[in-house]
Scaffold this active site. Structure first.
Site, short mmCIF file in Angstrom:
data_model
loop_
_atom_site.label_atom_id
_atom_site.label_comp_id
_atom_site.label_asym_id
_atom_site.label_seq_id
_atom_site.Cartn_x
_atom_site.Cartn_y
_atom_site.Cartn_z
N GLY A 1 30.97 34.57 -20.38
CA GLY A 1 30.41 33.50 -19.57
C GLY A 1 30.95 32.14 -19.90
O GLY A 1 31.41 31.88 -21.02
N ASP B 1 29.12 30.28 -11.28
CA ASP B 1 28.67 31.34 -12.20
C ASP B 1 28.38 30.72 -13.57
O ASP B 1 28.75 31.26 -14.61
CB ASP B 1 29.70 32.47 -12.32
CG ASP B 1 29.09 33.72 -12.98
OD1 ASP B 1 27.86 33.72 -13.23
OD2 ASP B 1 29.84 34.67 -13.26
N ASP C 1 23.04 40.56 -10.30
CA ASP C 1 24.17 39.94 -11.00
C ASP C 1 24.03 40.00 -12.52
O ASP C 1 22.95 39.85 -13.08
CB ASP C 1 24.34 38.48 -10.58
CG ASP C 1 25.57 37.89 -11.24
OD1 ASP C 1 26.67 38.41 -11.01
OD2 ASP C 1 25.42 36.93 -12.04
N HIS D 1 27.67 41.79 -7.56
CA HIS D 1 28.53 41.66 -8.75
C HIS D 1 29.37 42.95 -8.77
O HIS D 1 28.86 44.00 -9.14
CB HIS D 1 27.64 41.51 -9.98
CG HIS D 1 28.32 41.65 -11.29
ND1 HIS D 1 28.42 40.61 -12.19
CD2 HIS D 1 28.93 42.69 -11.89
CE1 HIS D 1 29.06 41.03 -13.28
NE2 HIS D 1 29.38 42.29 -13.11
N ASN E 1 33.23 37.36 -17.27
CA ASN E 1 33.23 38.56 -16.45
C ASN E 1 32.98 38.21 -14.98
O ASN E 1 31.95 37.64 -14.68
CB ASN E 1 32.12 39.51 -16.94
CG ASN E 1 32.24 40.88 -16.32
OD1 ASN E 1 33.28 41.25 -15.81
ND2 ASN E 1 31.15 41.63 -16.35
O1 DOR Z 1 30.53 36.11 -17.44
C1 DOR Z 1 29.46 36.43 -16.96
N1 DOR Z 1 28.29 36.00 -17.48
N2 DOR Z 1 29.43 37.25 -15.91
C2 DOR Z 1 28.29 37.79 -15.44
O2 DOR Z 1 28.34 38.53 -14.48
C3 DOR Z 1 27.00 37.49 -16.09
C4 DOR Z 1 27.05 36.21 -16.81
C5 DOR Z 1 25.89 36.03 -17.74
O3 DOR Z 1 24.75 36.24 -17.33
O4 DOR Z 1 26.14 35.63 -18.89
ZN ZN Z 2 28.33 38.48 -12.03
ZN ZN Z 3 26.64 35.46 -12.71
#
Ligand code: DOR
Ligand code: ZN
Ligand code: ZN
EC number: 3.5.2.3
Length: 431
Positions: free
Chosen positions: A324, A305, A152, A179, A278
């Site tokens: 994120g 997440d 991921d 992912h 994401n």
């Molecule tokens: O938005 C996201 N942040 N999607 C991901 O797949 C990874 C995650 C991160 O580790 O910051």
């Molecule tokens: Zn992810």
């Molecule tokens: Zn993630």
């Protein structure tokens, strides 16, 4: 040590219970449920008017330790989890070093034991260094205590690696958490490709970037018989594919996040980097398809997440910002306020999606209030109204698009192994 949780509405979807009942906890375990239980020598928690559930489980959390402790660490991340009503979290391996061998798994487990205040179950990487080229030693990861494997943060672009991952993980009964993102289709995109990406002038990520990988992985799950779990599914097409795979009897499960269920791409209008995630926030039609899939059993669980970032990684142009959302401390309130209160999701289904649902995906012996089980308990007060203020977060990541939003329905008590660890957004356990 005896503890009686009195007068609450007990919801335990695994055991088909929804009733006003007392819950007796003894020596960290669920002792019995019922009315008029013997309360001699008991400490009492008055839960009248509250909802008493099995401890909530979040199978998709980035705790960032080792390597990125300035974003989050096991102490702060598990505190955020406890305040957010979670008693168990599964932590993703995109750390530095990557959780791709016994030593790193051991470090995470030992640190969690020392400073963590909720249960931490590590997820090992699919590939060494998450480089997508060579499989990690899966047997070593399992022996060391990993409950799943995942790369991921990155997709596994090579189909043969994913095939082998599903094959190996199957031998150990582990799910492969995928992912799903085709990087060639993403092609530098920053938000969902559609009406608003055109209006806002940001390069789009088509829904197909996710869907082609969901389709590929389902085909590989069919080939191998392995357990494929789709992380943060965000599109109508992904839901249709998972629905079809399940109807076919394949071992395919999926999760959706609170943000994809409640926010759409329209809110990117102010270019607030806290909306950058994401997979990206999708259009209304995708959001509605996720809600529908929540009701018909296509979705197995809700997972946050939780992806905390340093404020500097968000305090910049949309294009440069990290992806994120810091989600542990708002997840329950978001689902309560946006879905349960308006009658779009039954409270029993919500509890299932946070308890027996995720436990089933990970194959862990948690998520119910059965006698003899660890007394991991989440108590929710559906009357509490609070405005999301990231400055009060226990997480080091204050990156949330919900900031300033007034939400009703919050976790009020979190118990792990029969011990009260958090109450009304504050840590009460000294550790
Ligand atoms: O938005 C996201 N942040 N999607 C991901 O797949 C990874 C995650 C991160 O580790 O910051
Ligand atoms: Zn992810
Ligand atoms: Zn993630």
């Amino acid at each position: 040590m005896r503890l009686l949780i009195k007068g609450g509405r007990l919801i335990d979807p695994f055991n088909h219970i929804d009733a006003i009942q007392d819950l007796l906890v003894e020596d960290g375990k669920i002792r019995s449920r019922g009315n008029a239980l013997d309360d001699s020598g008991c400490e009492i928690i008055d839960a009248s008017g509250k909802i008493v559930c099995p401890g909530f489980i979040d199978i998709h959390v980035h705790l960032r330790e080792p390597g990125f402790e300035y974003k989050e660490d096991i102490a702060s991340g598990t505190r955020a989890a406890a305040c957010g009503g979670f008693t168990t979290v599964c932590c993703m391996p995109n750390t530095e070093p990557v959780i791709d061998n016994e030593a790193v798994v051991g470090f995470v487990r030992e640190k969690a034991r020392k400073v963590g205040i909720v249960n931490v179950l590590p997820v090992g990487s699919i590939s060494k260094k998450q480089a997508g080229l060579e499989l990690s030693e899966i047997a070593e990861l399992v022996t060391a205590g990993c409950v799943a494997i995942s790369d991921d943060g990155k997709p596994v672009m090579k189909a043969n690696i994913m095939r082998n991952a599903l094959d190996y993980a199957k031998m150990f009964g582990l799910p492969v958490l995928s992912h799903c993102e085709d990087l060639n289709l993403v092609n530098g995109g920053l938000m969902h490709e559609g009406y608003y990406s055109t209006i806002y002038g940001l390069r789009g990520i088509p829904a197909a970037a996710e869907e082609v990988m969901v389709a590929r992985d389902i085909i590989l799950a069919r080939l191998t018989g392995g357990h494929l779990h789709i992380c943060h599914a965000s599109t109508a097409g992904s839901m249709a594919l998972v629905r079809q795979a399940k109807a076919e009897g394949l071992n395919v499960t999926c999760e959706v996040t609170p943000h994809h269920l409640t926010l759409s791409d329209e809110i990117i209008d102010g270019y607030d980097a806290d909306t950058k995630v994401n997979p990206p926030l999708r259009s209304e039609e995708h959001l509605l398809a996720l809600r529908e899939a929540l009701l018909d059993g296509t979705v197995d669980c809700i997972a946050t997440d939780h992806a905390p970032h340093h404020f500097e990684a968000k305090d910049c142009e949309y294009e440069l910002a990290a992806c994120g959302i810091s989600g542990l401390e708002t997840a329950i309130a978001v689902i309560m306020d946006k879905l349960v209160r308006p009658g779009l999701l039954d409270i029993k289904d919500m509890v299932k999606l946070f308890t027996s649902g995720p436990a089933g995906v990970m194959g862990i012996d948690k998520g119910s209030l059965e006698e003899g089980k660890s007394a991991d308990i989440t108590i929710i007060d559906s009357e509490i109204v609070k405005t999301v203020d990231p400055r009060t977060f226990k997480s080091k990541g204050r990156n949330t698009p919900y900031k300033g939003m007034e939400l009703q329905g919050w976790p009020c008590m979190t118990l792990v192994n029969g011990v009260l660890v958090a109450q009304n957004g504050e840590i009460v356990l000294k550790k």
